[in-house]
Scaffold this active site. Sequence first.
Site, PDB file in Angstrom:
ATOM      1  N   ARG A  70     -19.078  17.204   3.842  1.00  0.00           N
ATOM      2  CA  ARG A  70     -19.186  18.539   3.260  1.00  0.00           C
ATOM      3  C   ARG A  70     -19.356  19.597   4.348  1.00  0.00           C
ATOM      4  O   ARG A  70     -18.763  20.670   4.273  1.00  0.00           O
ATOM      5  CB  ARG A  70     -20.331  18.572   2.251  1.00  0.00           C
ATOM      6  CG  ARG A  70     -19.958  17.899   0.947  1.00  0.00           C
ATOM      7  CD  ARG A  70     -21.100  17.699  -0.008  1.00  0.00           C
ATOM      8  NE  ARG A  70     -20.594  17.070  -1.242  1.00  0.00           N
ATOM      9  CZ  ARG A  70     -21.353  16.608  -2.212  1.00  0.00           C
ATOM     10  NH1 ARG A  70     -22.670  16.699  -2.121  1.00  0.00           N
ATOM     11  NH2 ARG A  70     -20.811  16.050  -3.284  1.00  0.00           N
ATOM     12  N   HIS A 106     -12.041  19.300  -2.474  1.00  0.00           N
ATOM     13  CA  HIS A 106     -12.469  17.961  -2.053  1.00  0.00           C
ATOM     14  C   HIS A 106     -13.890  17.938  -1.506  1.00  0.00           C
ATOM     15  O   HIS A 106     -14.461  18.947  -1.137  1.00  0.00           O
ATOM     16  CB  HIS A 106     -11.466  17.326  -1.082  1.00  0.00           C
ATOM     17  CG  HIS A 106     -11.307  17.992   0.245  1.00  0.00           C
ATOM     18  ND1 HIS A 106     -10.521  17.462   1.242  1.00  0.00           N
ATOM     19  CD2 HIS A 106     -11.823  19.124   0.748  1.00  0.00           C
ATOM     20  CE1 HIS A 106     -10.568  18.255   2.288  1.00  0.00           C
ATOM     21  NE2 HIS A 106     -11.347  19.259   2.023  1.00  0.00           N
ATOM     22  N   GLU A 107     -14.451  16.732  -1.516  1.00  0.00           N
ATOM     23  CA  GLU A 107     -15.853  16.472  -1.147  1.00  0.00           C
ATOM     24  C   GLU A 107     -16.835  17.230  -2.042  1.00  0.00           C
ATOM     25  O   GLU A 107     -17.899  17.654  -1.613  1.00  0.00           O
ATOM     26  CB  GLU A 107     -16.115  16.812   0.332  1.00  0.00           C
ATOM     27  CG  GLU A 107     -15.153  16.192   1.311  1.00  0.00           C
ATOM     28  CD  GLU A 107     -14.985  14.688   1.146  1.00  0.00           C
ATOM     29  OE1 GLU A 107     -15.872  14.043   0.557  1.00  0.00           O
ATOM     30  OE2 GLU A 107     -13.964  14.151   1.588  1.00  0.00           O
ATOM     31  N   GLY A 108     -16.480  17.349  -3.310  1.00  0.00           N
ATOM     32  CA  GLY A 108     -17.343  18.038  -4.263  1.00  0.00           C
ATOM     33  C   GLY A 108     -16.850  19.441  -4.517  1.00  0.00           C
ATOM     34  O   GLY A 108     -16.939  20.304  -3.646  1.00  0.00           O
TER      35      GLY A 108
END
Length: 605
Positions: free
Chosen positions: A305, A447-449
């Site tokens: 993140r 992406h990644e949350g």
Amino acid sequence: MAKQAYSRRDLAFQLHEVLQVERLNRFPYFKDHDRGSIDLVLDTAGQFADQLLKPLLTELDRQEPQLVDGTIRVHPGVKDIVHRFGQDGWINALFSYEEGGQQLPGTVYNAAVFAMQATNYSASVPPFLTLGAANLLRSFAAPELTAAFTPHMYAGRWQGTMALTEPDAGSSLSDISTSAEPTEDGYYRIRGQKIYISSGDHDACDNVVHLMLAKIKGGPAGAKGISLFAVPRQRVAEGLPNEATQPEELISNDVVTAGIYHKLGCKGAPIAHLMIGGDGDTRGYLVGEPNKGLSYMFQMMNEARLAVGVSAAAIGTAAYYAALEYARARPQGRPIANRDVTQPQVPIIRHADVKRMLLFQKATMEGALGLLLQCSYYMDVARVGEGAEKERAELLLDLLMPIAKTYPSEMGVLSTSAAIQVHGGAGYTTDFPVEQFWRESRIHPIHEGTTGIQGLDLLGRKITQHGGKAVGLLLEEIQATIASAAVVSELAPLAAQLTKNVGILQQVTGHLLGVAARDHELFLADATLYLELAGLVVVAWQWLRQARVAQAALPAAHPDDQNFYHGKLMAAQYFYEYELVRAPGLAKRLQSANAVTVAMQEAWF
């Protein structure tokens, strides 16, 4: 292609003048890194980017990866890039001397990564994914498992990935169905499928090691039953590989590339659809303890993140410098006060609206970079510090992570869009790089949350964790900056404005926590807007820090630096005048009794 993708001067300013990053060498782990060695790392990163990454920026975008005979074929230049990352020590630079690393501070490393990704983002994705996967192994895997895979990964011969997403379980990881069945030989038989796996297969490396989430048969339901496995695409016939294992010794591990996703951007890093265990012979090796996979994976996800934030700021910064170069060179129109058509046209950078767009890019991206490097500094202290100092850094980092991921991602999309607007119609063509930057920036809020998930994380978890201790620590940091700026006459108005908006954020937070006590759905309905508000305040804090340093340095600055410091001060003013002023409007919405998104019914759409 623009001549400049980022500012080496700004990196030096943010690292040395604002953060004073060389202070990290007070920790024994970083004792060998002074200003000279840090600058050498940044210069080396710049050379690497210019010589190896920059020439392929457009080619990687135009020549998409293709799935051929079960293997994803990428541009031939990617193999050289991946191997050079390994050979030059970039993949394991953060790790100890005993592991062949350089014990480099993550703050410096992320500054170097920023320089590389501003130059060519997609070319840098495979090796940095490998870094995250290798770090996960060295943190949680048994020594023999780490020794089997990481030497090849450090060298750039084998790729590492994080394999989480499935067709019916995107962000909802508790619903994954990939299974793991133990055997008497110490490995597990893995069966399932994974989608959207970045660099999940390509011919620029000899093998791929997937750090894969799966559920051991008979384990607990939901997230509590998730375990983590090392699942190589290819394996040796029996046992584990070793450092001397050669490509010809590898055989299939029943991990099949079923498809490739053709993306909007970032095309140098392919995304694969993987089928695992179709023939019942995929061997996976348990990392750590059973049913703790999700907690282990959070290490890589948190690192990822922060890395997403760095990537987003890098691309947005590259777009800014492309727009700046174009605006200085493109003549059009005449000053508003002098429309004499017999006079030559002026560069568009002299028009106020163009300066507004460029200031928007500069203010958002340099503010984002400040936050990312600040978080990287906290990560370094959390990694090697002790006692109260370590705890403070951990709490601040955890609280700021959703903002560090989201603010650069969302503003990066707007920065690249502004760059296209500066170019006018030319920006909408492939003759200039800004359309590519816009396409590449668009993935980062996802992406990644996603941004929505980050909002839920910040408001639903991080604000109240540890009794709100992290929030208190952040307020201490901000108040210290305000106090130091308030005594400087030129900065006192900014300090007062930030004080007011910190109060607004506190008021909104208190209001929402009151809502949470009676209606949890309503409490979180606008978590994304709360995240946006918090991002404005936190980046305003970063700009006040930068402005304080610039204002202090300006009187004695070398003539070459005068323009730089003036630019910093004007960007800070822009942020407060054009961006931070949005905070009261967000606060009004967040405290409104009109729950329109909750009340809206599906049928009414």
